[in-house]
Write a protein that holds these residues in place. Structure first.
Motif, mmCIF file in Angstrom:
data_model
loop_
_atom_site.group_PDB
_atom_site.id
_atom_site.type_symbol
_atom_site.label_atom_id
_atom_site.label_comp_id
_atom_site.label_asym_id
_atom_site.label_seq_id
_atom_site.Cartn_x
_atom_site.Cartn_y
_atom_site.Cartn_z
ATOM 1 N N ALA A 69 0.911 -1.169 -0.018
ATOM 2 C CA ALA A 69 -0.244 -0.007 -0.125
ATOM 3 C C ALA A 69 0.773 1.405 0.130
ATOM 4 O O ALA A 69 0.288 2.227 -0.657
ATOM 5 N N VAL A 70 1.740 1.365 0.616
ATOM 6 C CA VAL A 70 2.755 2.483 1.070
ATOM 7 C C VAL A 70 4.085 2.759 0.039
ATOM 8 O O VAL A 70 4.777 3.560 0.159
ATOM 9 N N GLY A 71 4.414 1.380 -0.737
ATOM 10 C CA GLY A 71 5.603 1.314 -1.229
ATOM 11 C C GLY A 71 6.915 0.980 -0.488
ATOM 12 O O GLY A 71 7.938 1.161 -0.877
ATOM 13 N N ALA A 72 6.527 0.208 0.499
ATOM 14 C CA ALA A 72 7.741 -0.187 1.362
ATOM 15 C C ALA A 72 8.520 -1.402 0.922
ATOM 16 O O ALA A 72 7.947 -2.135 0.316
ATOM 17 N N THR A 73 9.739 -1.281 1.074
ATOM 18 C CA THR A 73 10.733 -2.826 0.541
ATOM 19 C C THR A 73 11.110 -3.544 2.063
ATOM 20 O O THR A 73 11.717 -4.550 1.636
ATOM 21 N N GLU A 74 11.164 -2.935 3.024
ATOM 22 C CA GLU A 74 11.817 -3.409 4.274
ATOM 23 C C GLU A 74 10.903 -3.373 5.467
ATOM 24 O O GLU A 74 10.190 -2.245 5.638
ATOM 25 N N GLY A 75 11.059 -4.469 6.343
ATOM 26 C CA GLY A 75 10.113 -4.298 7.546
ATOM 27 C C GLY A 75 10.905 -4.910 8.595
ATOM 28 O O GLY A 75 11.720 -5.908 8.402
ATOM 29 N N PHE A 76 10.280 -4.477 9.802
ATOM 30 C CA PHE A 76 11.060 -5.120 11.096
ATOM 31 C C PHE A 76 10.085 -5.094 12.056
ATOM 32 O O PHE A 76 8.990 -4.419 12.198
ATOM 33 N N VAL A 77 10.245 -6.178 12.828
ATOM 34 C CA VAL A 77 9.319 -6.416 14.115
ATOM 35 C C VAL A 77 10.002 -6.272 15.171
ATOM 36 O O VAL A 77 11.188 -7.077 15.252
ATOM 37 N N TYR A 78 9.683 -5.484 15.912
ATOM 38 C CA TYR A 78 10.506 -5.117 17.089
ATOM 39 C C TYR A 78 9.740 -5.905 18.152
ATOM 40 O O TYR A 78 8.572 -5.596 18.673
ATOM 41 N N ILE A 79 10.235 -6.808 19.087
ATOM 42 C CA ILE A 79 9.738 -7.700 19.938
ATOM 43 C C ILE A 79 10.483 -7.726 21.151
ATOM 44 O O ILE A 79 11.905 -7.804 21.166
ATOM 45 N N ARG A 80 9.719 -7.718 22.279
ATOM 46 C CA ARG A 80 10.361 -7.710 23.589
ATOM 47 C C ARG A 80 11.192 -9.128 24.148
ATOM 48 O O ARG A 80 10.640 -10.411 23.730
ATOM 49 N N SER A 81 12.439 -8.871 24.585
ATOM 50 C CA SER A 81 13.275 -10.070 24.859
ATOM 51 C C SER A 81 12.627 -11.169 25.938
ATOM 52 O O SER A 81 12.783 -12.314 25.786
ATOM 53 N N GLU A 82 11.449 -10.749 26.424
ATOM 54 C CA GLU A 82 10.748 -11.609 27.633
ATOM 55 C C GLU A 82 9.997 -12.514 26.758
ATOM 56 O O GLU A 82 9.078 -13.400 27.253
ATOM 57 N N TYR A 83 9.684 -12.542 25.523
ATOM 58 C CA TYR A 83 8.949 -13.406 24.541
ATOM 59 C C TYR A 83 9.721 -14.330 23.693
ATOM 60 O O TYR A 83 9.557 -14.490 22.678
ATOM 61 N N PRO A 84 10.412 -15.320 24.491
ATOM 62 C CA PRO A 84 11.145 -16.169 23.462
ATOM 63 C C PRO A 84 10.633 -17.266 22.718
ATOM 64 O O PRO A 84 11.178 -17.294 21.826
ATOM 65 N N ASP A 85 9.468 -17.460 23.209
ATOM 66 C CA ASP A 85 8.601 -18.584 22.428
ATOM 67 C C ASP A 85 8.133 -17.787 21.092
ATOM 68 O O ASP A 85 8.009 -18.408 20.119
ATOM 69 N N ALA A 86 7.769 -16.610 21.483
ATOM 70 C CA ALA A 86 7.152 -15.975 20.282
ATOM 71 C C ALA A 86 8.016 -15.597 19.366
ATOM 72 O O ALA A 86 8.142 -15.649 18.025
ATOM 73 N N VAL A 87 9.444 -15.247 19.737
ATOM 74 C CA VAL A 87 10.378 -14.956 18.942
ATOM 75 C C VAL A 87 10.656 -16.231 18.038
ATOM 76 O O VAL A 87 10.734 -15.926 16.797
ATOM 77 N N ALA A 88 10.640 -17.355 18.541
ATOM 78 C CA ALA A 88 11.012 -18.678 17.987
ATOM 79 C C ALA A 88 9.991 -18.944 16.848
ATOM 80 O O ALA A 88 10.334 -19.310 15.804
ATOM 81 N N THR A 89 8.628 -18.995 17.241
ATOM 82 C CA THR A 89 7.836 -19.213 16.427
ATOM 83 C C THR A 89 7.616 -18.257 15.305
ATOM 84 O O THR A 89 7.556 -18.496 14.080
ATOM 85 N N LEU A 90 7.843 -16.848 15.497
ATOM 86 C CA LEU A 90 7.917 -15.890 14.240
ATOM 87 C C LEU A 90 9.008 -16.092 13.366
ATOM 88 O O LEU A 90 8.984 -15.960 12.303
ATOM 89 N N ARG A 91 10.210 -16.355 13.825
ATOM 90 C CA ARG A 91 11.370 -16.829 13.027
ATOM 91 C C ARG A 91 11.053 -17.756 12.114
ATOM 92 O O ARG A 91 11.528 -17.706 10.924
ATOM 93 N N ARG A 92 10.699 -18.915 12.842
ATOM 94 C CA ARG A 92 10.159 -20.086 11.950
ATOM 95 C C ARG A 92 9.156 -19.710 10.645
ATOM 96 O O ARG A 92 9.198 -20.076 9.711
ATOM 97 N N ALA A 93 8.180 -18.958 11.337
ATOM 98 C CA ALA A 93 7.050 -18.371 10.319
ATOM 99 C C ALA A 93 7.707 -17.723 9.086
ATOM 100 O O ALA A 93 7.562 -17.708 7.793
#
Length: 549
Positions: free
Chosen positions: A222-246
């Motif tokens: 929609a906006v013409g972006a080419t790069e993205g970042f997800v900023y996630i808190r370190s206290e969420y190790p399982d969320a980090v692992a799941t998102l990395r795999r996804a």
């Protein structure tokens, strides 16, 4: 089975095996879900699949057995309970062990309207085929066939407002980035969920990460972006692992990288893990952290939509904002706008926590009352004692008196009573709570988490703790109440962001509704230090998730 192995269990057993779902959500893992899964997996004739949580945290670990009638739920299953439950007929859906019946038909779920959480708990988090089969990628496919201008128009028409706390119209933000001229644009997701009583971002990431990826892809187109970042808190190790795999799977299937699904869209997505600073939930502090700097609030203007990450136009939205986008594009903005009430359109993912009998995720249309959430869904307090108050919007949110519980979950309605939706968190307290102590905690929390850039927040919070201590000790109470009133007004009007600007809200609401805890005979005028007209302005720079999105 190791702690991380819940992302992918062996499923190549016989076709006649009974399929059993055991959540891999952190809330379920914390009460033994991995051990339950191991025990079930060791039983012949059982295939274990790991799903996200249904949001019924009061029932975890919730084991679901697939039968011809549907998925039958068994709550609070422990590993040592499994042999007895199997012997009693659990694998055939027998009514044993506090059986909840067909989970989809349970009253706690049946009354909800799940849009952002439509797939959470139904599928394995990183099964991209199951995501597609359950309606995933429909929004992206439609968006890629549309002109970017029309995509933004759909989001504007939907009435979606930022779910991070500020409630700013998402479509307007996207249009600003779309109109900006730059060689590079970014899309950033604020997943630094640190408010007390909030866990929706974590649960969706652990239970349905492709929804976030799809929402960010639509934003990029929609906006013409080419790069993205997800900023996630370190206290969420399982969320980090799941998102990395996804993300890895999305790249492998052509949903990320060059020519997304054969289109002209190129979009690369990365994860950045924060270091535990609450202030980095505020969007400009988050951007500083992404750039490798100390997280500090930036003065505005310029706004991030024009000069954000590395000085480039940047979309910054909370995860729940992105999670609403796929449905909006799949069904149309008008369909989403038909949900909700007034200027609060769509659904709100409410998170019930604190001293509550049935805590968890409740996604419903805007307009449900606070009382319905606490009494009908939450079942009152876990202690069985009367509810004395509930705090909405995180540690910087207001405390409501029970007389205000009929207020609907609605941005404007809550602002009228001096409260806010925030990120949708609702923390319940029974009649044993010390409200003077809770007011002190608000100032103490601000003192600990302030980035220190502005004086009203950095110094005001420390003086706030000292002043409340004197009030509680009975030292010159009247003079210190006046001092606290002045201090709260200064913080509300003079702080650079909502960290200091909203800290007075829990203080003033506690004193207004529960003056007896401060040994004050009647409500002080302090309760008017942050009036509704100032609240609206403050919320538009909110740190409630703690993003402005």
């Amino acid at each position: 089975m190791t702690r991380g192995s819940h992302l992918s269990l062996v499923q190549d057993r016989g076709a006649s095996d009974t399929v059993v779902y055991v959540p891999c959500d952190s809330s379920a893992l914390a009460v033994g879900a991995d051990e339950v899964a191991q025990t079930l997996e060791a039983h012949d004739g059982v295939t274990v699949r790991r799903n996200g949580s249904r949001g019924m945290l009061w029932a975890e670990p919730l084991v679901e057995v697939v039968t011809d009638r549907g998925r039958i739920g068994y709550p609070e299953v422990c590993a040592q309970d499994v042999p007895g439950l199997i012997e009693a007929g659990m694998l055939s859906g027998a009514d044993v062990g506090g059986c909840l019946g067909i989970v989809d038909d349970h009253e706690w779920l049946a009354g909800q309207h799940r849009v952002s959480f439509a797939r959470v708990g139904l599928i394995e988090p990183t099964d991209i085929a199951a995501y597609d089969e359950h309606g995933g990628w429909e929004g992206l496919r439609r968006a890629l066939a549309m002109d970017p201008l029309d995509v933004v128009d759909e989001v504007v028409e939907s009435g979606l407002r930022g779910r991070g706390g500020a409630g700013f119209p998402t479509g307007i933000k996207w249009r600003t980035v779309q109109d900006a001229e730059a060689d590079v644009k970014f899309v950033c997701c604020n997943l630094d969920e640190g408010d007390s009583g909030t866990f929706a971002d974590r649960m969706l990431t652990e239970g349905d990460p492709f929804t976030l990826i799809e929402g960010m892809l639509i934003a990029a187109h929609a906006v013409g972006a080419t790069e993205g970042f997800v900023y996630i808190r370190s206290e969420y190790p399982d969320a980090v692992a799941t998102l990395r795999r996804a993300i890895e799977i999305a790249y492998a299937h052509g949903y990320l990288g060059d020519r997304v699904r054969g289109s002209e869209l190129r979009f690369d997505l990365q994860i950045r893990v924060g270091a535990g600073a609450y202030i980095c939930g505020e969007e400009t502090s988050m951007l500083d952290s992404l750039e490798g700097k100390r997280g500090e609030v930036r003065a505005k203007p310029p706004i991030p939509a024009l000069s954000g990450l590395f000085g480039k136009p940047t979309v910054v939205n909370n995860l729940l904002s992105f999670a609403a986008i796929p449905m909006i594009l799949a069904d149309g903005g008008e369909a989403y706008a038909a949900l909700g009430t007034g200027r609060s359109r769509g659904t709100q993912v409410c998170q019930l926590a604190g001293n509550i009998a049935r805590g968890g995720i409740v996604e419903v249309d805007f307009g449900i009352s606070v009382r319905e959430l606490i009494e009908d869904y939450g079942g009152g307090t876990r202690s069985g004692r009367p509810v004395r108050t509930a705090q909405l919007g995180g540690p910087l949110g207001a405390y409501l008196h029970p007389d205000q519980f009929d207020t609907p979950m609605d941005y404007e309605a809550l602002a009228e009573v001096g409260a806010m939706v925030g990120h949708g968190g609702l923390v319940v307290f029974d009649d044993t709570v010390d409200m003077a102590g809770m007011a002190r905690f608000a100032m103490e929390f601000c003192a600990a988490e302030s980035c220190g850039k502005c004086t009203p927040c950095r110094v005001g919070s420390v003086r706030g703790v000292e002043t409340i201590d004197r009030i509680r000790a009975g030292q010159d109470r009247d003079k210190n109440l006046v001092l606290l009133e002045d201090l709260c007004a200064t913080m509300t009007k003079g702080s650079l962001c909502a960290m200091g600007g909203l800290t007075p809200m829990p203080v003033t609401s506690a004193l207004k509704h529960f003056p007896e805890d401060f040994e004050v005979p009647q409500a002080s005028e302090l309760a008017d230090a942050a009036p509704a007209e100032n609240l609206q302005a403050t919320q538009h720079d909110s740190i409630s998730d703690r993003s402005t999105t």
